[in-house]
Write a protein that holds these residues in place. Structure first.
Motif, PDB file in Angstrom:
ATOM      1  N   SER A  85      23.145  77.492 -25.467  1.00 12.28           N
ATOM      2  CA  SER A  85      24.119  76.421 -25.235  1.00 12.28           C
ATOM      3  C   SER A  85      24.054  75.323 -26.294  1.00 12.28           C
ATOM      4  O   SER A  85      24.850  74.384 -26.252  1.00 12.28           O
ATOM      5  CB  SER A  85      23.881  75.797 -23.853  1.00 12.28           C
ATOM      6  OG  SER A  85      22.554  75.307 -23.742  1.00 12.28           O
ATOM      7  N   VAL A 110      25.297  77.432 -32.468  1.00 12.52           N
ATOM      8  CA  VAL A 110      26.383  78.408 -32.507  1.00 12.52           C
ATOM      9  C   VAL A 110      26.126  79.350 -33.677  1.00 12.52           C
ATOM     10  O   VAL A 110      25.533  78.981 -34.687  1.00 12.52           O
ATOM     11  CB  VAL A 110      27.770  77.757 -32.644  1.00 12.52           C
ATOM     12  CG1 VAL A 110      28.058  76.867 -31.449  1.00 12.52           C
ATOM     13  CG2 VAL A 110      27.888  76.968 -33.942  1.00 12.52           C
ATOM     14  N   ARG A 152      32.353  76.159 -26.519  1.00 12.43           N
ATOM     15  CA  ARG A 152      31.018  76.427 -25.988  1.00 12.43           C
ATOM     16  C   ARG A 152      31.057  76.943 -24.547  1.00 12.43           C
ATOM     17  O   ARG A 152      30.216  76.589 -23.733  1.00 12.43           O
ATOM     18  CB  ARG A 152      30.138  75.170 -26.052  1.00 12.43           C
ATOM     19  CG  ARG A 152      30.049  74.498 -27.412  1.00 12.43           C
ATOM     20  CD  ARG A 152      29.176  75.287 -28.374  1.00 12.43           C
ATOM     21  NE  ARG A 152      28.966  74.550 -29.604  1.00 12.43           N
ATOM     22  CZ  ARG A 152      27.930  73.746 -29.829  1.00 12.43           C
ATOM     23  NH1 ARG A 152      27.022  73.566 -28.889  1.00 12.43           N
ATOM     24  NH2 ARG A 152      27.810  73.109 -30.975  1.00 12.43           N
TER      25      ARG A 152
END
Length: 359
Positions: A183, A186, A228
């Motif tokens: 989380s 990326v 996300r």
């Protein structure tokens, strides 16, 4: 077209691994490797198979400073009839060229590249292991080799192919792995290099992977880089879910690697009558399905592991056990059929197996 290939055999062949149950992954290398050079005024030239060893590059080489590098992963198998085979190798060559286009690297003639792979694998055929679950992993890679600094499209490059006899990619083998959903970091964004198989994508994944490993997880599951919240892929694999009897997998949006094992799984699943949905799937939808019991299975797909069932997903402090922590029916069937085709144990109705030579 075929590239000219000279062959210089090693004067000091290495001993083959005595115990194929301890091969691991990517630790042992064969006697030879292929190399070929590129220059804008010459095209590809000097194709050669030489003894395996270090590669000399200029300290200002483009790959060292700007990450101009791509690679592929594929395997050769010792089939039940004694032949040495590859699995859909032309798909790998096509993907290599797609990656090359994205990173402004020179592309290869498809048939010529396939001939290179054939020639090297046939020379190294005695390195293809015999045990079930083993194979000869083939790693083609291509990098920019301009000997001066400055950000620009590559004018000089080198193409290399190395081979490694391997066992299971994960220590767990076909047993379910534990995956942590990432989380914070990326991996890629749409418009970036996510669909290309380049080293930078994997370098960007290392920090999250290390965090996951420290918590006892095998890999991370990436979310999209903008909102996300949408599932993308596992660190080294594409990912699929069985939800309410349907197969759901993230659509190829430009930030996800177009996996060849993924493609093969989807074709098999459609053959078997499953409804397959390639679409966005949010992490909220996934865990709602986990909570209400409709998330029946999850697995990763990739050349290295083939099919890797997911036994546990971890997200925001909560762990969800899937399929009782055991391999599910669909994942097992996919693994059995793909490996059966690869090792020549079952009928190859799609014509995916490519015979290189007799073992």
């Amino acid at each position: 077209m075929k590239y000219e290939i000279s062959i210089t055999k090693t004067a000091n062949p290495k001993a083959r691994p005595a115990d194929e149950s301890k091969l691991g992954f990517g630790r042992i290398f064969t006697d030879h490797m292929f190399m070929m050079d590129y220059a804008t005024d010459k095209g590809w030239y000097n194709g050669r198979i030489v003894p395996f060893g270090p590669i000399a590059i200029h300290p200002a080489s483009t790959v060292l400073h700007y990450g101009a590098e791509i690679f592929e992963g594929m395997k050769a198998y010792r089939a039940a009839d004694g032949t040495i085979r590859m699995f859909r190798p032309l798909e790998n060559v096509k993907r290599l060229n797609q990656s090359a286009e994205r990173l402004c690297l020179p592309q290869l003639d498809e048939e010529g590249c396939l001939d290179i792979l054939n020639t090297l694998v046939e020379l190294e055929k005695d390195w293809v292991p015999h045990n079930d679950g083993t194979s000869l992993y083939i790693r083609p890679f291509l990098f920019g080799n301009d000997p001066h600094l400055g950000v620009h499209a590559v004018k000089e490059a080198t193409f290399v192919v190395i081979c490694s006899p391997v066992g299971a990619y994960y220590a767990e083998g076909i047993n379910p792995v534990k995956i942590a959903i990432e989380s914070q970091d990326v991996r890629a964004v749409r418009g970036g290099t996510g669909y290309a198989k380049c080293g930078g994508n994997y370098a960007a994944s290392l920090r999250a992977g290390q965090r996951a490993e420290e918590q006892g997880y095998t890999q991370v599951l990436w979310l999209d880089g903008v909102e996300r919240k949408y599932i993308e892929e596992v660190g080294a694999m594409n990912v699929m879910f069985k939800i309410g009897g349907k197969i759901v997998t993230p659509a190829l949006s430009g930030s996800i690697l177009p996996g060849i094992t993924r493609k093969s799984c989807l074709e098999l699943l459609k053959d078997w009558g499953y409804t397959v949905e390639e679409r966005q799937i949010s992490v909220d939808e996934l865990f709602e399905a986990a909570a209400n019991g409709s998330l029946e299975e999850a697995w990763g797909t990739g050349t290295a592991a083939v099919v890797s069932p997911i036994g546990q997903l971890f997200y925001n402090g909560n762990a969800y056990t899937l399929c009782g922590g055991k391999i599910g029916e669909v994942a097992q069937k996919l693994y059995d059929n793909l490996t059966g085709i690869q090792w020549g144990k079952i009928d190859d109705a799609h014509g995916w197996s490519y015979t290189v030579c007799n073992g």
